[in-house]
Design an enzyme around this catalytic site. Structure first.
Site, PDB file in Angstrom:
ATOM      1  N   GLY A   1       5.204 -28.704   9.915  1.00  0.00           N
ATOM      2  CA  GLY A   1       4.608 -29.234   9.100  1.00  0.00           C
ATOM      3  C   GLY A   1       5.707 -29.500   7.890  1.00  0.00           C
ATOM      4  N   PRO A   2       4.920 -30.491   7.804  1.00  0.00           N
ATOM      5  CA  PRO A   2       6.830 -31.354   6.613  1.00  0.00           C
ATOM      6  C   PRO A   2       7.387 -30.015   5.344  1.00  0.00           C
ATOM      7  CG  PRO A   2       4.342 -32.095   5.384  1.00  0.00           C
ATOM      8  CD  PRO A   2       4.314 -31.237   6.919  1.00  0.00           C
ATOM      9  N   PRO A   3       8.103 -30.634   5.171  1.00  0.00           N
ATOM     10  CA  PRO A   3       8.809 -29.773   3.723  1.00  0.00           C
ATOM     11  C   PRO A   3       7.988 -28.682   3.334  1.00  0.00           C
ATOM     12  CG  PRO A   3       9.918 -30.925   5.050  1.00  0.00           C
ATOM     13  CD  PRO A   3       8.961 -31.736   5.016  1.00  0.00           C
TER      14      PRO A   3
ATOM     15  N   THR B   1       8.079 -20.845   5.870  1.00  0.00           N
ATOM     16  CA  THR B   1       8.702 -19.588   5.721  1.00  0.00           C
ATOM     17  C   THR B   1       7.961 -18.549   5.013  1.00  0.00           C
ATOM     18  OG1 THR B   1      10.482 -21.188   5.869  1.00  0.00           O
ATOM     19  CG2 THR B   1      11.106 -18.944   5.137  1.00  0.00           C
TER      20      THR B   1
ATOM     21  N   SER C   1      -5.044 -47.347  11.909  1.00  0.00           N
ATOM     22  CA  SER C   1      -5.937 -47.280  10.527  1.00  0.00           C
ATOM     23  C   SER C   1      -6.087 -48.920   9.795  1.00  0.00           C
ATOM     24  CB  SER C   1      -5.712 -46.184  10.138  1.00  0.00           C
ATOM     25  OG  SER C   1      -4.687 -46.102   9.239  1.00  0.00           O
TER      26      SER C   1
ATOM     27  N   LYS D   1      -7.733 -39.191   3.204  1.00  0.00           N
ATOM     28  CA  LYS D   1      -7.906 -40.414   3.062  1.00  0.00           C
ATOM     29  C   LYS D   1      -9.846 -40.500   2.196  1.00  0.00           C
ATOM     30  CE  LYS D   1      -6.196 -42.380   6.988  1.00  0.00           C
ATOM     31  NZ  LYS D   1      -6.523 -43.521   8.161  1.00  0.00           N
TER      32      LYS D   1
END
Length: 812
Positions: free
Chosen positions: A390-392, A397, A713, A756
């Site tokens: 996933g993103p930071p 962690t 999209s 969305k």
């Protein structure tokens, strides 16, 4: 016959020496016998016994403590001293019913009884004859049963029976010499018995058999068959006794060898002390041997360590190899070969711990709870190899630490970002100067446990060069079928990693090699939506920063509008790291005011946030107020969450070119081209003159040109804006749409629907157009706030015609 503990009274055998069987009557007179053709019935008090069977013509010590049994015992002692000893089927049943008792037991006499201080009674009982329970005539205050003798079948003189008897006596004599459980008196008695049934009972009472096997022998009326069964059990017992004897002799030989070695080494040590050589290599070798002996190592590691100690003893003190061997032995002896922590398998507690530390992340929490549930059912479970992607800043962690706390395990983290050397994972060979184990073994040495939660951070940022490929070395570490014998180049002995719970983390999977990705159980961490960020800020970030800056709820209070302003206009991220920094910045400014002596609580609203942090750094999508021609509202999804975008179309005189601006990606450009091709096919339907598209240029622009945009999209929104511009019909301003468009006008499904939809609701939209194939995703209402379905109308479309009917307003 083994003794049973007196702490569990009622029918348990007492001391071992008192449990051997004695023949109390001459052969052939084993208690009262029924006369042929006559059925004799006797009523006797019943004494249920557990884990023991009383055989006829045997004497053994029993302990009774149940109230019902004590009453029956008093009755038996007060009258003719006869009672029925019968085994109960379930030894754990403290109040057995008649159905829980076996139907065949032994009539016996209570020869002696002794009341013990704990209230139980110790009885020396003598078995007399087999009987069968015909019915239970009384249950209270003690059980009374009506019994009839069991007719025993004794064969005529037969050489085969005599041979079986002699062979059984020989085996019994051999077993008595090997086993301490068979007293010598039992062998003497057996040699003087003529009746084969009585001989079978005697030997059976001396063997350590299961309750069902003992009861089966008691219920067997055929004396020859009973003796044959006893002979088979005796043969099996002999086989076990011979194995025990072999093991005992082997242990004695090893002990003799160890004692001799110990004696010689003690003498050698004394001589070295006299010569002043106790220090140095020899002294170290002695110390290492003692540590190896106390370390409880596996056989392979134990042998490898002793080989190195032998090498150390033969080395001169000045040899450079001495320090190499010492370092190697220190590594071997300090690793947690058998040290582990006990898992806390309380699922409710684990759920509380995970929920108290992290908001959301349902898939990761559910997977850990499933692992704990399996551990409750199966002791030996290989640790899963999880991969959080996933993103930071979304908690990959930190949730690893919460998992370790929930399971009661230790936590260790190793970051592999930028690692390019294979030896960082697998270690260096000892032939190199300064060699040492890889990071996996180093981490286990630090944590001192062989079953920690082991987090391998930034696994997607591994590199590779001429020194090897670290990701290839990870294949063995992260493979449950191989890591039970992981071999580090430095140690060169297998280490079991199968009990370790490995968790790899990364931002993307594209850079992870396919072979490594195949070994990982991937759990995706989506970016947080606005509602989740607000909840996390209220429950976790604000209390944490207040405490870190010495503030209390009386000095600073964050209002919802203030937190919302931070999320919308001062951060744009998938996680909450920057949000926490901005909260910390506000707390520092408030702390400065408090330190300067200003009184009163600081109420952090949207205006106060702008006053403290300056101008708004990011714009937040809002709905258009008026319907416009050639402008459609689309929905986008990024790692930072969902947002609305405007698609603007302008038709100008030209040469039939399509102009695309707004920093669009290749996929989005192709989507616009497909939309235009479909709209060109609708020219006649839209009332356009022939050759219209060849004489006009069409310009498609997506505002916020500095922000890259990508994905298919927006195809439906582009197509709608094109039709609006060409037909001069405005697009509803309170309607947002998403969906990929095909060349033939079909609306295809898209991803990120949840984000969305929430973006549309946040922007004040009233209607949302979604592809028909995304309808199933909306069925799970728990992933949305309840007000979403109250405020929004959802229209599911499968063709562009349906989109135009819902989106275009009638022109003025």
């Amino acid at each position: 016959m083994p003794s049973l503990p007196s702490e569990q009274p009622d029918g348990h055998a007492a001391a071992e020496g008192e449990a051997w069987a004695h023949v109390t009557q001459p052969a052939g007179q084993a208690g009262p016998r029924p006369r042929p053709g006559r059925r004799e019935l006797v009523r006797l008090p019943v004494l249920p016994v557990r884990d023991v069977v009383v055989f006829p013509n045997t004497v053994l010590s029993l302990i009774f403590g149940r109230e019902r049994s004590l009453r029956a015992l008093r009755r038996a002692r007060s009258e003719d001293a006869l009672a029925l000893f019968v085994a109960q089927r379930n030894p754990d049943d403290d109040d057995p019913s008649p159905e829980e008792l076996y139907q065949v037991g032994t009539v016996g006499r209570c020869l002696q009884s002794l009341e013990l201080p704990d209230g139980t009674v110790r009885v020396v009982a003598e078995g007399a004859t087999r009987v069968r329970i015909t019915q239970v005539v009384q249950r209270d205050p003690y059980m009374v049963a009506e019994v009839e003798p069991v007719c025993e079948l004794r064969p005529d003189a037969d050489p085969r029976i005599e041979a079986l008897k002699r062979r059984t006596l020989e085996q019994f004599e051999e077993a008595s010499q090997l086993s301490r459980r068979i007293p010598p008196e039992a062998l003497i008695t057996a040699l003087n018995i003529e009746d084969i049934g009585q001989l079978a009972d005697l030997i059976a009472s001396c063997l350590d058999l299961e309750l069902a096997d003992r009861q089966g022998l008691l219920e067997e009326p055929d004396c020859a068959r009973r003796l044959d069964t006893v002979a088979r059990h005796l043969q099996e017992e002999l086989r076990i006794l011979w194995l025990e004897e072999e093991l005992r002799e082997r242990v004695e030989e090893e002990m003799d060898s160890s004692q001799r070695e110990y004696y010689l080494r003690e003498h050698l040590r004394a001589i070295q002390n006299e010569l002043g050589q106790a220090e140095g290599v020899v002294g170290d070798a002695w110390e290492y041997r003692e540590r190896i002996k106390a370390a409880n190592l596996s056989e392979a590691v134990h042998d490898a360590a002793l080989d190195e100690v032998d090498r150390l003893e033969r080395m001169p003190m000045a040899s450079p190899e001495v320090s190499v061997v010492r370092t190697y032995l220190d590594w071997l002896l300090e690793l947690p070969w058998r040290e582990s922590t006990d898992d806390r398998l309380d699922i409710e507690r684990a759920t509380r711990v995970l929920d108290s530390d992290h908001f959301g992340l349902l898939k990761a929490k559910e997977r850990i709870l499933e692992f704990l549930a399996v551990r409750q059912l199966v002791d030996d479970v290989k640790g899963p190899i999880l991969c959080f992607v996933g993103p930071p800043g979304v908690g990959k962690t930190s949730i690893g630490q919460s998992i370790a706390r929930a399971m009661g395990r230790k936590f260790i983290r190793v970051s592999l970002g930028g690692v390019r050397d294979e030896a960082e994972i697998r270690g260096h060979r000892r032939t190199y100067v300064g060699a040492m184990p890889g990071r996996v073994i180093q981490a286990l040495r630090r944590v001192r446990s062989n079953n920690p939660v082991f987090m391998i951070d930034e696994v997607d940022k591994l590199g590779a060069d001429f020194r090897g490929d670290p990701s290839s070395a990870l294949l063995e570490v992260l493979d449950p079928e191989q890591n039970s014998a992981f071999s580090d180049h430095y140690l060169e002995v297998p280490f079991d990693l199968s009990r370790v719970l490995f968790i790899a983390t990364g931002n993307i999977l594209d850079t992870v090699p396919p072979a490594l990705r195949d070994r990982l159980e991937v759990i995706e961490f989506p970016g947080y939506i606005e509602e989740e960020k607000l909840q996390i800020a209220r429950d976790f970030l604000v209390p944490k920063q207040r405490e870190a800056h010495g503030l209390t709820g009386r000095l600073i209070r964050f209002r919802t509008s203030g937190l919302q302003a931070l999320v919308r206009h001062y951060t744009r991220e998938a996680g909450v790291r920057n949000l926490e920094r901005e909260i910390a910045s506000i707390c520092r400014k408030v702390a400065r005011r408090v330190a300067a002596g200003e009184d009163g609580a600081a109420h952090i609203t949207a205006d106060v946030v702008e006053e403290m942090l300056g101008w708004q750094r990011f714009a937040w999508g809002e709905a258009r107020r008026d319907a416009s021609v050639g402008v459609a509202t689309g929905l986008s999804y990024t790692q930072a969450g969902g947002d609305i975008i405007s698609i603007e179309v302008s038709v100008v005189a030209g040469d039939g070119d399509l102009l695309l601006t707004g920093q669009l990606g290749e996929v989005m450009k192709e989507s616009a081209q497909a939309a235009l091709s479909h709209v060109r096919g609708m020219g006649e339907e839209l009332g356009l003159p022939p050759g219209f598209f060849g004489r006009h240029d069409i310009h498609v622009h997506v505002p916020s040109g500095a922000v890259p945009k990508e994905g298919p999209s927006a195809g439906v929104a582009i197509c709608t804006a094109l039709v609006s511009a060409l037909s001069d019909r405005p697009v509803r301003s309170d309607l947002a749409m998403t969906g990929e468009i095909s060349l033939h006008g079909r609306v295809l499904p898209v991803g990120g629907v949840r984000e969305k939809v929430l973006a549309a609701h946040r922007a004040g939209m009233r209607t949302v157009l979604l592809p028909e194939e995304n309808r199933k995703e909306m069925a799970d209402r728990e992933q949305f706030p309840a007000k979403v379905f109250d405020d929004l109308e959802f229209i599911y479309v499968g063709e562009l015609a349906h989109v135009l009917d819902a989106a275009l307003a009638d022109g003025e």
